[in-house]
Design a protein around this motif. Structure first.
Motif, PDB file in Angstrom:
ATOM      1  N   PRO A  30       0.829  -1.023   0.037  1.00 48.35           N
ATOM      2  CA  PRO A  30      -0.050   0.083  -0.137  1.00 48.35           C
ATOM      3  C   PRO A  30       0.860   1.287  -0.036  1.00 48.35           C
ATOM      4  O   PRO A  30       0.578   2.509  -0.718  1.00 48.35           O
ATOM      5  CB  PRO A  30      -0.749  -0.156   1.356  1.00 48.35           C
ATOM      6  N   VAL A  31       1.878   1.226   0.455  1.00 51.47           N
ATOM      7  CA  VAL A  31       2.908   2.485   0.498  1.00 51.47           C
ATOM      8  C   VAL A  31       3.391   2.854  -0.829  1.00 51.47           C
ATOM      9  O   VAL A  31       3.220   3.829  -1.216  1.00 51.47           O
ATOM     10  CB  VAL A  31       4.154   1.970   1.517  1.00 51.47           C
ATOM     11  N   LEU A  32       3.759   1.756  -1.453  1.00 53.63           N
ATOM     12  CA  LEU A  32       4.145   1.630  -2.865  1.00 53.63           C
ATOM     13  C   LEU A  32       3.027   2.306  -3.894  1.00 53.63           C
ATOM     14  O   LEU A  32       3.163   3.030  -4.578  1.00 53.63           O
ATOM     15  CB  LEU A  32       4.808   0.534  -3.430  1.00 53.63           C
ATOM     16  N   THR A  33       1.967   1.813  -3.309  1.00 53.67           N
ATOM     17  CA  THR A  33       0.579   2.240  -4.231  1.00 53.67           C
ATOM     18  C   THR A  33       0.389   3.828  -3.757  1.00 53.67           C
ATOM     19  O   THR A  33       0.010   4.317  -4.735  1.00 53.67           O
ATOM     20  CB  THR A  33      -0.601   1.480  -3.824  1.00 53.67           C
ATOM     21  N   ARG A  34       0.678   4.041  -2.769  1.00 60.15           N
ATOM     22  CA  ARG A  34       0.410   5.488  -2.508  1.00 60.15           C
ATOM     23  C   ARG A  34       1.434   6.403  -3.260  1.00 60.15           C
ATOM     24  O   ARG A  34       0.809   7.399  -3.878  1.00 60.15           O
ATOM     25  CB  ARG A  34       0.463   5.843  -0.941  1.00 60.15           C
ATOM     26  N   GLN A  35       2.735   6.089  -3.357  1.00 57.55           N
ATOM     27  CA  GLN A  35       3.496   6.949  -4.181  1.00 57.55           C
ATOM     28  C   GLN A  35       3.328   6.776  -5.520  1.00 57.55           C
ATOM     29  O   GLN A  35       3.263   7.624  -6.384  1.00 57.55           O
ATOM     30  CB  GLN A  35       4.963   6.086  -4.008  1.00 57.55           C
ATOM     31  N   PHE A  36       2.608   5.376  -5.970  1.00 55.65           N
ATOM     32  CA  PHE A  36       2.433   5.447  -7.563  1.00 55.65           C
ATOM     33  C   PHE A  36       1.322   6.171  -7.801  1.00 55.65           C
ATOM     34  O   PHE A  36       1.250   6.750  -8.935  1.00 55.65           O
ATOM     35  CB  PHE A  36       2.093   3.962  -7.630  1.00 55.65           C
ATOM     36  N   VAL A  37       0.312   6.191  -7.103  1.00 57.46           N
ATOM     37  CA  VAL A  37      -1.107   7.072  -7.528  1.00 57.46           C
ATOM     38  C   VAL A  37      -0.728   8.661  -7.398  1.00 57.46           C
ATOM     39  O   VAL A  37      -1.122   9.151  -7.950  1.00 57.46           O
ATOM     40  CB  VAL A  37      -2.077   6.660  -6.286  1.00 57.46           C
TER      41      VAL A  37
ATOM     42  N   LEU B 137       1.621   6.387  10.919  1.00 57.84           N
ATOM     43  CA  LEU B 137       2.620   7.406  10.534  1.00 57.84           C
ATOM     44  C   LEU B 137       2.012   7.931   9.220  1.00 57.84           C
ATOM     45  O   LEU B 137       2.566   9.200   8.968  1.00 57.84           O
ATOM     46  CB  LEU B 137       3.961   6.655   9.768  1.00 57.84           C
ATOM     47  N   LEU B 138       1.197   7.735   8.419  1.00 63.63           N
ATOM     48  CA  LEU B 138       0.441   8.257   7.296  1.00 63.63           C
ATOM     49  C   LEU B 138      -0.347   9.408   7.891  1.00 63.63           C
ATOM     50  O   LEU B 138      -0.324  10.341   7.352  1.00 63.63           O
ATOM     51  CB  LEU B 138      -0.256   7.375   6.588  1.00 63.63           C
ATOM     52  N   ASP B 139      -1.396   8.836   8.562  1.00 63.38           N
ATOM     53  CA  ASP B 139      -2.267  10.049   9.209  1.00 63.38           C
ATOM     54  C   ASP B 139      -2.863   9.608  10.719  1.00 63.38           C
ATOM     55  O   ASP B 139      -3.689   8.586  10.541  1.00 63.38           O
ATOM     56  CB  ASP B 139      -3.316  10.258   8.022  1.00 63.38           C
ATOM     57  N   VAL B 140      -2.718  10.157  11.509  1.00 65.51           N
ATOM     58  CA  VAL B 140      -3.429   9.972  12.899  1.00 65.51           C
ATOM     59  C   VAL B 140      -4.906  10.148  12.941  1.00 65.51           C
ATOM     60  O   VAL B 140      -5.437   9.179  13.593  1.00 65.51           O
ATOM     61  CB  VAL B 140      -2.640  10.847  13.933  1.00 65.51           C
ATOM     62  N   GLN B 141      -5.365  11.085  12.303  1.00 65.88           N
ATOM     63  CA  GLN B 141      -7.049  11.273  12.227  1.00 65.88           C
ATOM     64  C   GLN B 141      -7.463  10.146  11.556  1.00 65.88           C
ATOM     65  O   GLN B 141      -8.545   9.623  12.187  1.00 65.88           O
ATOM     66  CB  GLN B 141      -7.400  12.649  11.757  1.00 65.88           C
ATOM     67  N   LEU B 142      -7.181   9.732  10.445  1.00 62.30           N
ATOM     68  CA  LEU B 142      -7.852   9.005   9.633  1.00 62.30           C
ATOM     69  C   LEU B 142      -7.629   7.473  10.482  1.00 62.30           C
ATOM     70  O   LEU B 142      -8.431   6.536  10.331  1.00 62.30           O
ATOM     71  CB  LEU B 142      -7.254   8.701   8.275  1.00 62.30           C
ATOM     72  N   THR B 143      -6.389   7.325  11.004  1.00 67.78           N
ATOM     73  CA  THR B 143      -6.439   5.918  11.613  1.00 67.78           C
ATOM     74  C   THR B 143      -7.256   5.719  12.852  1.00 67.78           C
ATOM     75  O   THR B 143      -7.728   4.701  13.173  1.00 67.78           O
ATOM     76  CB  THR B 143      -4.725   6.086  12.304  1.00 67.78           C
ATOM     77  N   LEU B 144      -7.360   6.810  13.610  1.00 66.44           N
ATOM     78  CA  LEU B 144      -8.194   7.069  14.936  1.00 66.44           C
ATOM     79  C   LEU B 144      -9.664   6.732  14.248  1.00 66.44           C
ATOM     80  O   LEU B 144     -10.332   5.642  14.991  1.00 66.44           O
ATOM     81  CB  LEU B 144      -8.229   8.264  15.429  1.00 66.44           C
TER      82      LEU B 144
ATOM     83  N   GLU C  26      -5.474  18.239   2.991  1.00 64.03           N
ATOM     84  CA  GLU C  26      -4.978  17.782   3.887  1.00 64.03           C
ATOM     85  C   GLU C  26      -4.162  16.454   3.842  1.00 64.03           C
ATOM     86  O   GLU C  26      -3.230  16.305   4.384  1.00 64.03           O
ATOM     87  CB  GLU C  26      -5.826  17.683   5.352  1.00 64.03           C
ATOM     88  N   ILE C  27      -4.607  15.671   2.983  1.00 64.89           N
ATOM     89  CA  ILE C  27      -3.971  14.261   2.633  1.00 64.89           C
ATOM     90  C   ILE C  27      -4.004  14.240   1.000  1.00 64.89           C
ATOM     91  O   ILE C  27      -4.857  14.756   0.328  1.00 64.89           O
ATOM     92  CB  ILE C  27      -4.471  12.899   3.223  1.00 64.89           C
ATOM     93  N   SER C  28      -3.186  13.510   0.653  1.00 70.05           N
ATOM     94  CA  SER C  28      -3.153  13.262  -1.012  1.00 70.05           C
ATOM     95  C   SER C  28      -4.134  12.090  -1.345  1.00 70.05           C
ATOM     96  O   SER C  28      -4.369  11.204  -0.533  1.00 70.05           O
ATOM     97  CB  SER C  28      -1.644  12.854  -1.498  1.00 70.05           C
ATOM     98  N   ILE C  29      -4.506  11.745  -2.382  1.00 70.91           N
ATOM     99  CA  ILE C  29      -5.518  10.715  -2.964  1.00 70.91           C
ATOM    100  C   ILE C  29      -4.615   9.468  -2.780  1.00 70.91           C
ATOM    101  O   ILE C  29      -5.181   8.343  -2.605  1.00 70.91           O
ATOM    102  CB  ILE C  29      -5.693  10.933  -4.458  1.00 70.91           C
TER     103      ILE C  29
ATOM    104  N   ALA D  96      -4.052   4.296  -0.037  1.00 71.55           N
ATOM    105  CA  ALA D  96      -3.364   3.332   0.911  1.00 71.55           C
ATOM    106  C   ALA D  96      -4.207   2.821   2.098  1.00 71.55           C
ATOM    107  O   ALA D  96      -4.121   1.678   2.560  1.00 71.55           O
ATOM    108  CB  ALA D  96      -2.050   4.011   1.334  1.00 71.55           C
ATOM    109  N   PHE D  97      -4.916   4.032   2.730  1.00 72.06           N
ATOM    110  CA  PHE D  97      -5.976   3.611   3.758  1.00 72.06           C
ATOM    111  C   PHE D  97      -6.778   2.334   3.300  1.00 72.06           C
ATOM    112  O   PHE D  97      -7.074   1.571   4.331  1.00 72.06           O
ATOM    113  CB  PHE D  97      -6.497   4.939   4.240  1.00 72.06           C
ATOM    114  N   ILE D  98      -7.160   2.618   2.198  1.00 73.38           N
ATOM    115  CA  ILE D  98      -8.386   1.442   1.710  1.00 73.38           C
ATOM    116  C   ILE D  98      -7.649   0.104   1.669  1.00 73.38           C
ATOM    117  O   ILE D  98      -8.365  -0.782   2.074  1.00 73.38           O
ATOM    118  CB  ILE D  98      -8.959   2.035   0.446  1.00 73.38           C
TER     119      ILE D  98
END
Length: 613
Positions: free
Chosen positions: A55-62, A169-176, A285-288, A293-295
């Protein structure tokens, strides 16, 4: 000298849980390959790392897709991580399967060895089908837990922890936000998962009982059909099958409920993350790519939850299996090396004040019995069924130990002899003359040490009067016999058993109703073989047909577990009314005719008919 029967091991009730220590002891006894398990763990770590990194690679790729366009290197990295993770997972699965099959084999061989070392009394408490189930099913459950379920739990925990760390590490708010959805799923899933506790164990027990029933019914299929009892046995089988079906439906219902719940929790989490994440993407606030990656990480969290639930069920199943296997392993072995005395050659066998009762029964079967079997003589045990004759034979074979008193051979307690050395001096010819799987040769040489040439086997078969029908078989000595010798007649089975005795050459020969199930002609043939076999041995004969024991050197009459009469045939007819009545009943004459010398011929019935005429 006093002996006490070995008390049965305490077994756990169906609903009881085995302590983890018992399970771990069984696991250690299975000797799983630590090297292969370690390699499987490394492969699992690689697979988990790839799953977390994808998912981290996917985030960079997107994120780069919109600005830099499609790059071959990025596609190659994604493909490499995905294929590497898949290959590592496959390698872990193969290694685990290899360890699992080795564990199952080790556990089964150990359990088979243990079952063969148990005393006869241990088989009085549980059916053979249930014990077979321990070897077949329960060992599989323990191996499944240690290998596949353990690896799944390891990968599941690593995925959960790793995913939460990366998400924070990616986003605390979405993680919570995601944690809130996960906590809601846990609140529903965990109570449902605990309903599996005990159900798998009960299914195993019911399956074992069904196996025991089928083993008994199929081994006596001729009896079932002869008495048209198919309907009765079908209903008995239906009871167990229906019990398994109901328990299986309960387990299936729980699993069916868990899967939609997990799917619903995953869908809710995706929708919530999409709603919250899209709003945050629109605000910059966050990238697509982060949202993507969260999904993907949602699935990395949902799958481990299912794996942990499966591990819980596997843990409960393995605990139940270990309790049953542990109960068998805790049974005391036969004391094969209990004694060190050397067995004397052809000595007197004596029962001195022997009392014996089977475990679990209130009344003893034998009461202060004294018996004497002089060397080189024939002694008969006579009496109605249930008066202890077979028990006497079992005590001689040391299948059981006397509750009180002692059994001596040459003045030494038989418990002082090594068990194998003692039993090697005894030959046993039973009424049923059991046949074991294998060829005619295998059955004649069954249980005998050493290698026997065809000439020796044929000579033994000829002495037993069996060679003629063996040579008429398609493969001769190499003819494969059917289960329970169903392609042999009763007389043929008996003569194969007698041939085995000629090879075994025992000092003590036990004949337990050896001719009672045979027709007159076959009985005559078998008796000729037996007369040859009995020469020069200490013979102990149990028979209901008095014509087979009339010439015994001594006859003991058993009533209610006691010796009520002793002597030769003529003496008992004259002095012992119960024996005289038994003789009269069998020959259908008055006691006064039974006392005639003519009755002690080899053809007593014919003699009595001549007297009448």
């Amino acid at each position: 000298m006093t002996h006490s029967p070995t008390p049965p091991s305490a077994t756990l009730a169906d609903g009881a849980s085995a302590p983890p220590a018992s399970l771990w002891r069984l696991i250690r006894s299975a000797q799983p390959s630590l090297g292969l398990l370690a390699l499987a763990c490394v492969a699992t770590l690689v697979a988990v790392a790839g799953t977390l990194y994808f998912p981290v690679l996917t985030r960079q790729f997107v994120d780069e897709l919109g600005s830099a366009g499609l790059r071959a290197r990025a596609v190659a990295e994604l493909a490499g991580v995905l294929l590497g993770s898949t290959a590592a997972g496959a390698l872990a699965g193969w290694l685990v399967a290899r360890v699992g099959h080795a564990m199952v084999a080790t556990l089964r061989l150990g359990l088979i060895d243990k079952l063969l070392r148990l005393p006869v009394a241990a088989f009085d408490r549980e059916s053979s089908g249930e014990q077979v189930s321990r070897v077949v099913s329960d060992c599989e459950s323990i191996s499944e837990l240690v290998t596949r379920q353990m690896i799944n739990m390891l990968s599941g925990v690593l995925l959960l922890v790793g995913s939460m760390v990366v998400l924070l590490l990616l986003d605390v708010q979405l993680t919570l936000t995601l944690l809130g959805c996960v906590a809601g799923a846990f609140a529903v899933v965990i109570p449902v998962a605990f309903l599996l506790d005990g159900l798998s164990r009960r299914i195993q027990n019911e399956t074992a009982r069904l196996g025991g029933l089928l083993t008994q019914v199929l081994s006596e299929i001729r009896l079932v059909k002869a008495y048209t009892a198919e309907r009765r046995e079908r209903e008995r089988g239906r009871t167990h099958v229906e019990g398994i079906r109901r328990l299986g439906l309960r387990v299936a219902g729980i699993n069916v409920a868990l899967e939609p719940l997990m799917g619903l929790a995953t869908s809710v989490a995706i929708v919530v993350i999409l709603v919250v994440g899209t709003a945050r993407v629109s605000r910059g606030e966050i990238s697509i790519g982060t949202l993507t990656a969260f999904i993907l990480y949602i699935f990395n969290i949902a799958n481990p939850l299912v794996q942990l639930t499966q591990f819980t069920a596997g843990w409960q199943k393995a605990k139940g299996a270990s309790s049953r296997i542990g109960a068998i392993m805790a049974e005391a072995d036969e004391e094969t090396r209990a004694g060190t005395a050397e067995v004397p050659a052809l000595a007197a066998l004596e029962f001195r004040d022997v009392t014996f009762g089977y475990p679990g029964r209130d009344a003893p079967v034998l009461h202060a019995v004294d018996l004497h079997f002089p060397p080189g003589t024939t002694t008969a045990l006579v009496g109605a069924s249930g008066n202890g004759k077979t028990t006497v034979l079992s005590l001689i074979e040391r299948f059981y130990a006397p509750t009180e008193g002692d059994i001596l051979y040459g003045g030494t307690s038989i418990s002082g002899f090594p068990l194998a050395a003692w039993r090697s001096r005894i030959g046993y010819v039973a009424q049923t003359a059991p046949i074991m799987p294998g060829t005619v040769r295998d059955n004649i040489t069954y249980g005998l040490s050493g290698v026997y040439s065809d000439d020796r086997v044929r000579a033994a078969a000829e002495q037993a009067g069996a060679l003629s029908f063996i040579e008429r078989m398609p493969e001769g000595l190499d003819t494969v016999l059917l289960e329970q010798g169903n392609n042999l007649s009763g007389g043929q089975r008996q003569r194969i058993a007698i041939a085995r005795m000629f090879l075994r050459n025992p000092e003590i020969l036990i004949l337990d109703e050896a001719t009672s199930a045979l027709d007159s002609e076959t009985e005559h043939q078998v008796r000729i073989a037996l007369e040859s076999l009995m020469q020069g041995r200490t013979n102990i004969v149990v028979a209901h047909r008095l014509s087979t024991v009339m010439h015994a050197d001594r006859i003991y009459f058993l009533e209610d577990g006691r010796i009520s009469g002793m002597g030769r045939h003529e003496e008992l007819v004259a002095m012992h009314p119960p024996y005289a009545r038994l003789v009269a009943r069998q020959f259908r004459q008055g006691p006064e005719l039974a006392a005639l010398d003519g009755i002690a011929t080899e053809a007593p019935i014919r003699t009595l008919r001549q007297v009448n005429s």
